[in-house]
Design an enzyme around this catalytic site. Structure first.
Site, PDB file in Angstrom:
ATOM      1  N   HIS A 262      -2.740   3.426   5.954  1.00  0.00           N
ATOM      2  CA  HIS A 262      -3.550   4.580   5.576  1.00  0.00           C
ATOM      3  C   HIS A 262      -3.060   5.827   6.314  1.00  0.00           C
ATOM      4  O   HIS A 262      -2.048   5.773   7.024  1.00  0.00           O
ATOM      5  CB  HIS A 262      -5.035   4.294   5.835  1.00  0.00           C
TER       6      HIS A 262
ATOM      7  N   HIS B 157      -2.092   5.567  10.054  1.00  0.00           N
ATOM      8  CA  HIS B 157      -0.779   4.961  10.300  1.00  0.00           C
ATOM      9  C   HIS B 157       0.328   5.990  10.030  1.00  0.00           C
ATOM     10  O   HIS B 157       1.292   6.098  10.773  1.00  0.00           O
ATOM     11  CB  HIS B 157      -0.535   3.771   9.364  1.00  0.00           C
TER      12      HIS B 157
ATOM     13  N   CYS C 203     -14.582  -9.703  20.434  1.00  0.00           N
ATOM     14  CA  CYS C 203     -14.657  -8.919  19.190  1.00  0.00           C
ATOM     15  C   CYS C 203     -13.343  -9.113  18.439  1.00  0.00           C
ATOM     16  O   CYS C 203     -12.280  -8.731  18.940  1.00  0.00           O
ATOM     17  CB  CYS C 203     -14.885  -7.436  19.474  1.00  0.00           C
TER      18      CYS C 203
ATOM     19  N   CYS D 273     -11.486  -5.728  17.649  1.00  0.00           N
ATOM     20  CA  CYS D 273     -10.615  -5.239  18.727  1.00  0.00           C
ATOM     21  C   CYS D 273      -9.584  -6.289  19.136  1.00  0.00           C
ATOM     22  O   CYS D 273      -8.623  -5.963  19.810  1.00  0.00           O
ATOM     23  CB  CYS D 273     -11.419  -4.897  19.977  1.00  0.00           C
TER      24      CYS D 273
ATOM     25  N   CYS E 227     -20.185  -4.687  19.354  1.00  0.00           N
ATOM     26  CA  CYS E 227     -19.076  -3.868  19.834  1.00  0.00           C
ATOM     27  C   CYS E 227     -19.279  -2.445  19.322  1.00  0.00           C
ATOM     28  O   CYS E 227     -19.438  -2.246  18.130  1.00  0.00           O
ATOM     29  CB  CYS E 227     -17.747  -4.420  19.321  1.00  0.00           C
TER      30      CYS E 227
ATOM     31  N   HIS F 299     -16.948  -1.592  16.547  1.00  0.00           N
ATOM     32  CA  HIS F 299     -17.116  -2.372  15.310  1.00  0.00           C
ATOM     33  C   HIS F 299     -18.568  -2.796  15.131  1.00  0.00           C
ATOM     34  O   HIS F 299     -18.874  -3.997  15.125  1.00  0.00           O
ATOM     35  CB  HIS F 299     -16.207  -3.612  15.332  1.00  0.00           C
TER      36      HIS F 299
ATOM     37  N   LYS G  75     -16.699   7.754   7.412  1.00  0.00           N
ATOM     38  CA  LYS G  75     -17.457   6.957   6.442  1.00  0.00           C
ATOM     39  C   LYS G  75     -17.161   7.468   5.035  1.00  0.00           C
ATOM     40  O   LYS G  75     -17.831   8.344   4.523  1.00  0.00           O
ATOM     41  CB  LYS G  75     -18.961   7.064   6.725  1.00  0.00           C
TER      42      LYS G  75
ATOM     43  N   LYS H 265     -15.802   4.398  -1.588  1.00  0.00           N
ATOM     44  CA  LYS H 265     -14.586   3.813  -2.180  1.00  0.00           C
ATOM     45  C   LYS H 265     -13.820   4.837  -3.007  1.00  0.00           C
ATOM     46  O   LYS H 265     -12.606   4.911  -2.951  1.00  0.00           O
ATOM     47  CB  LYS H 265     -14.972   2.608  -3.060  1.00  0.00           C
TER      48      LYS H 265
HETATM   49 ZN   LIG Z   1     -14.487  -4.203  18.542  1.00  0.00          ZN
END
Ligand SMILES: [Zn+2]
Length: 508
Positions: free
Chosen positions: A18, A21, A126, A129, A143, A146, A293, A296
């Site tokens: 994405h 990256h 997690c 991570c 986490c 996440h 956030k 789609k």
């Molecule tokens: Zn995490």
């Protein structure tokens, strides 16, 4: 020739590439190309992190062997890097035998120093991570990075690495080498973390079969970070002696979320193994869109292939580094806002400022001097070019890529202003201004030739084309630029460098 080994984070194999990256790879590629431009012997490595629980779970969810999943993703990532003209010399994958061998050799070496011991781990893990978490690190039992994932309790017999023993040596190293962690904000975060002391960490997992087998320990695999971090040495041949031709790395480029792994765990592993530490770890910021956030449909507007297609790979590379400072985060309120800003930047900077400057200057050199530019004296524009070059060089050496880019574009803006103030079409009508016209045209060609060379790291294909349109052959290195300035503009081209686009709304 001085050697410059640079790396990026290897990308985790659990989804498509994405914008985040792309931003990291393009920024690293700009550094690599700049270092080549100043005559250094560059070795640039990127790759894939293909082991761990998250990959195993994703493969299981798709009912496929993990190797098949990671093979497919590696092809997908590599094709995007190719489209974006990333000039890496090597692509390391952690499922390759050369990597497995290096990791096992490193683990053995750390074992020999007495820094590994068996113990039982009971606590949270997690998978987002791929890291063990202390109770105090959780928020509402989850986490904080996440929050949508259930955090798992794990209870396993593992090999542990004596990370705690390295706290003082790490603090001393960071304090004595301010360049080790950059930018400054990242350095301060790590120093604060070290103040609290370090816990030992697992070096093996006994319940995760998808990984590098832990040496002499049936059923254990190497903990995924202990496996991933050594890619920086496995890619250059560790443990073969030749690896030290490249090691230590000049620069590790990573996201700010994984500085702890690169500035604490990795150097401690290297210290334990008696290896040198990298010169600099650079933790870049994040591109955030819609507060992270996205729906789609919004996310589909930001598909990398479409973004590259939109105005071409060079324009996308330019936009990323023009809009997102290399040392900080940048927020875009929505996908639409991102695209709108991209279109505006493309038109204003590339089509108007740069493209028009090239067109106008070439047209005037042809019209008034049949393309032959000669100079008898420097102009005000030459002064601006000299100071722009200096600002560019300083910023680029200090990894302030967005400032380097701005220094290059400041020459372009000054050259456009110079045409407006000098009005070469008036000079051409006055025989007493012959010399002045020559010097003005020569300064314009010099401004364009200079920006072609220093923009090469950012827009490699278009920069090479600019250089050709000015009558040059191969783009020279920065030190040879003055001796290789084009003196004859060959003629007009049928196409423009960056065609203007009309306003679009949304993705199209
Ligand atoms: Zn995490």
């Amino acid at each position: 020739m001085s050697r410059y080994y640079l790396t990026t984070a290897i990308d985790y194999s659990n989804g498509d590439p994405h914008i985040g990256h792309a931003y990291e790879k393009v920024g690293a590629d700009v550094v690599a190309r700049f270092r080549r431009l100043v005559g250094e012997d560059v070795h640039f490595v990127i790759g894939m992190d293909e082991h761990g629980q998250k990959v195993a779970q994703e493969a299981a969810a798709q009912d496929r062997p993990p190797q098949e999943l990671v093979d497919e993703l590696a092809v997908r990532f590599e094709s995007v890097w190719q489209r974006l003209n990333i000039s890496h010399d090597d692509f390391i994958r952690t499922t390759e035998p050369r990597h497995t061998q290096a990791v096992q050799a490193l683990v053995r070496r750390i074992q020999d120093t007495g820094d590994l011991y068996r113990d039982r781990y009971e606590g949270y893990y997690c998978t987002g991570c791929e890291a063990f978490k202390r109770e105090a690190e959780l928020e509402d039992g989850r986490c904080p990075i996440h929050p949508s994932r259930e955090i798992a309790w794990t209870d396993e017999e593992n090999w542990f690495f004596r990370l705690s023993a390295y706290t003082d040596r790490l603090v001393t190293h960071i304090e004595q080498h301010p360049e080790f962690i950059q930018p400054e904000t990242r350095r301060n975060e790590i120093l604060r973390l070290l103040e609290g002391g370090l816990d030992d960490i697992s070096a093996s997992r006994s319940r995760v079969p998808w990984g590098v087998p832990f040496p002499d320990e049936e059923g254990h695999t190497v903990y995924v970070w202990f496996d991933a971090l050594p890619n920086y040495i496995s890619a250059i041949g560790y443990p073969e002696a030749g690896f030290s031709d490249r090691w230590p790395a000049a620069l590790h480029i990573i996201g700010k979320d994984i500085t702890r792994f690169h500035c604490v765990i990795w150097p401690a592993m290297l210290l334990s193994a008696g290896l040198d530490l990298p010169d600099t770890v650079w933790g870049h910021g994040f591109v955030k869109i819609g507060g992270g956030k996205l729906s789609k449909s919004e996310a589909s507007l930001l598909d990398l292939d479409q973004l590259i297609e939109r105005h071409g790979p060079d324009a996308f590379r330019y936009f990323l580094l023009r809009e997102i400072p290399w040392d900080r985060d940048r927020d875009f309120p929505s996908a639409d806002a991102f695209l709108q800003q991209f279109d505006e930047r493309y038109n204003s900077d590339l089509a108007n400022d740069l493209g028009n400057l090239l067109n106008r200057s070439v047209a005037m050199a042809l019209k008034y001097r049949d393309g032959v530019v000669t100079r008898s004296a420097a102009t005000e524009l030459d002064t601006v070019i000299d100071s722009g070059l200096e600002a560019y060089d300083t910023a680029m050496r200090e990894h302030r890529l967005h400032e380097g880019l701005d220094a290059a574009m400041s020459i372009v803006r000054a050259a456009n202003g110079f045409i407006d103030s000098e009005q070469p079409w008036k000079l051409a009508k006055d025989p007493a201004q012959e010399d002045r016209l020559d010097n003005v045209l020569a300064a314009l060609v010099r401004a364009l030739a200079t920006t072609a060379v220093i923009l090469e790291p950012f827009i490699p294909t278009k920069a090479a084309e600019m250089w050709k349109r000015l009558g040059g052959d191969e783009l020279p290195s920065l030190e040879h630029l003055t001796g290789e300035l084009p003196t004859t503009v060959p003629g007009r081209w049928d196409t423009v460098l960056f065609p203007r686009v009309e306003k679009e709304s949304g993705g199209g």
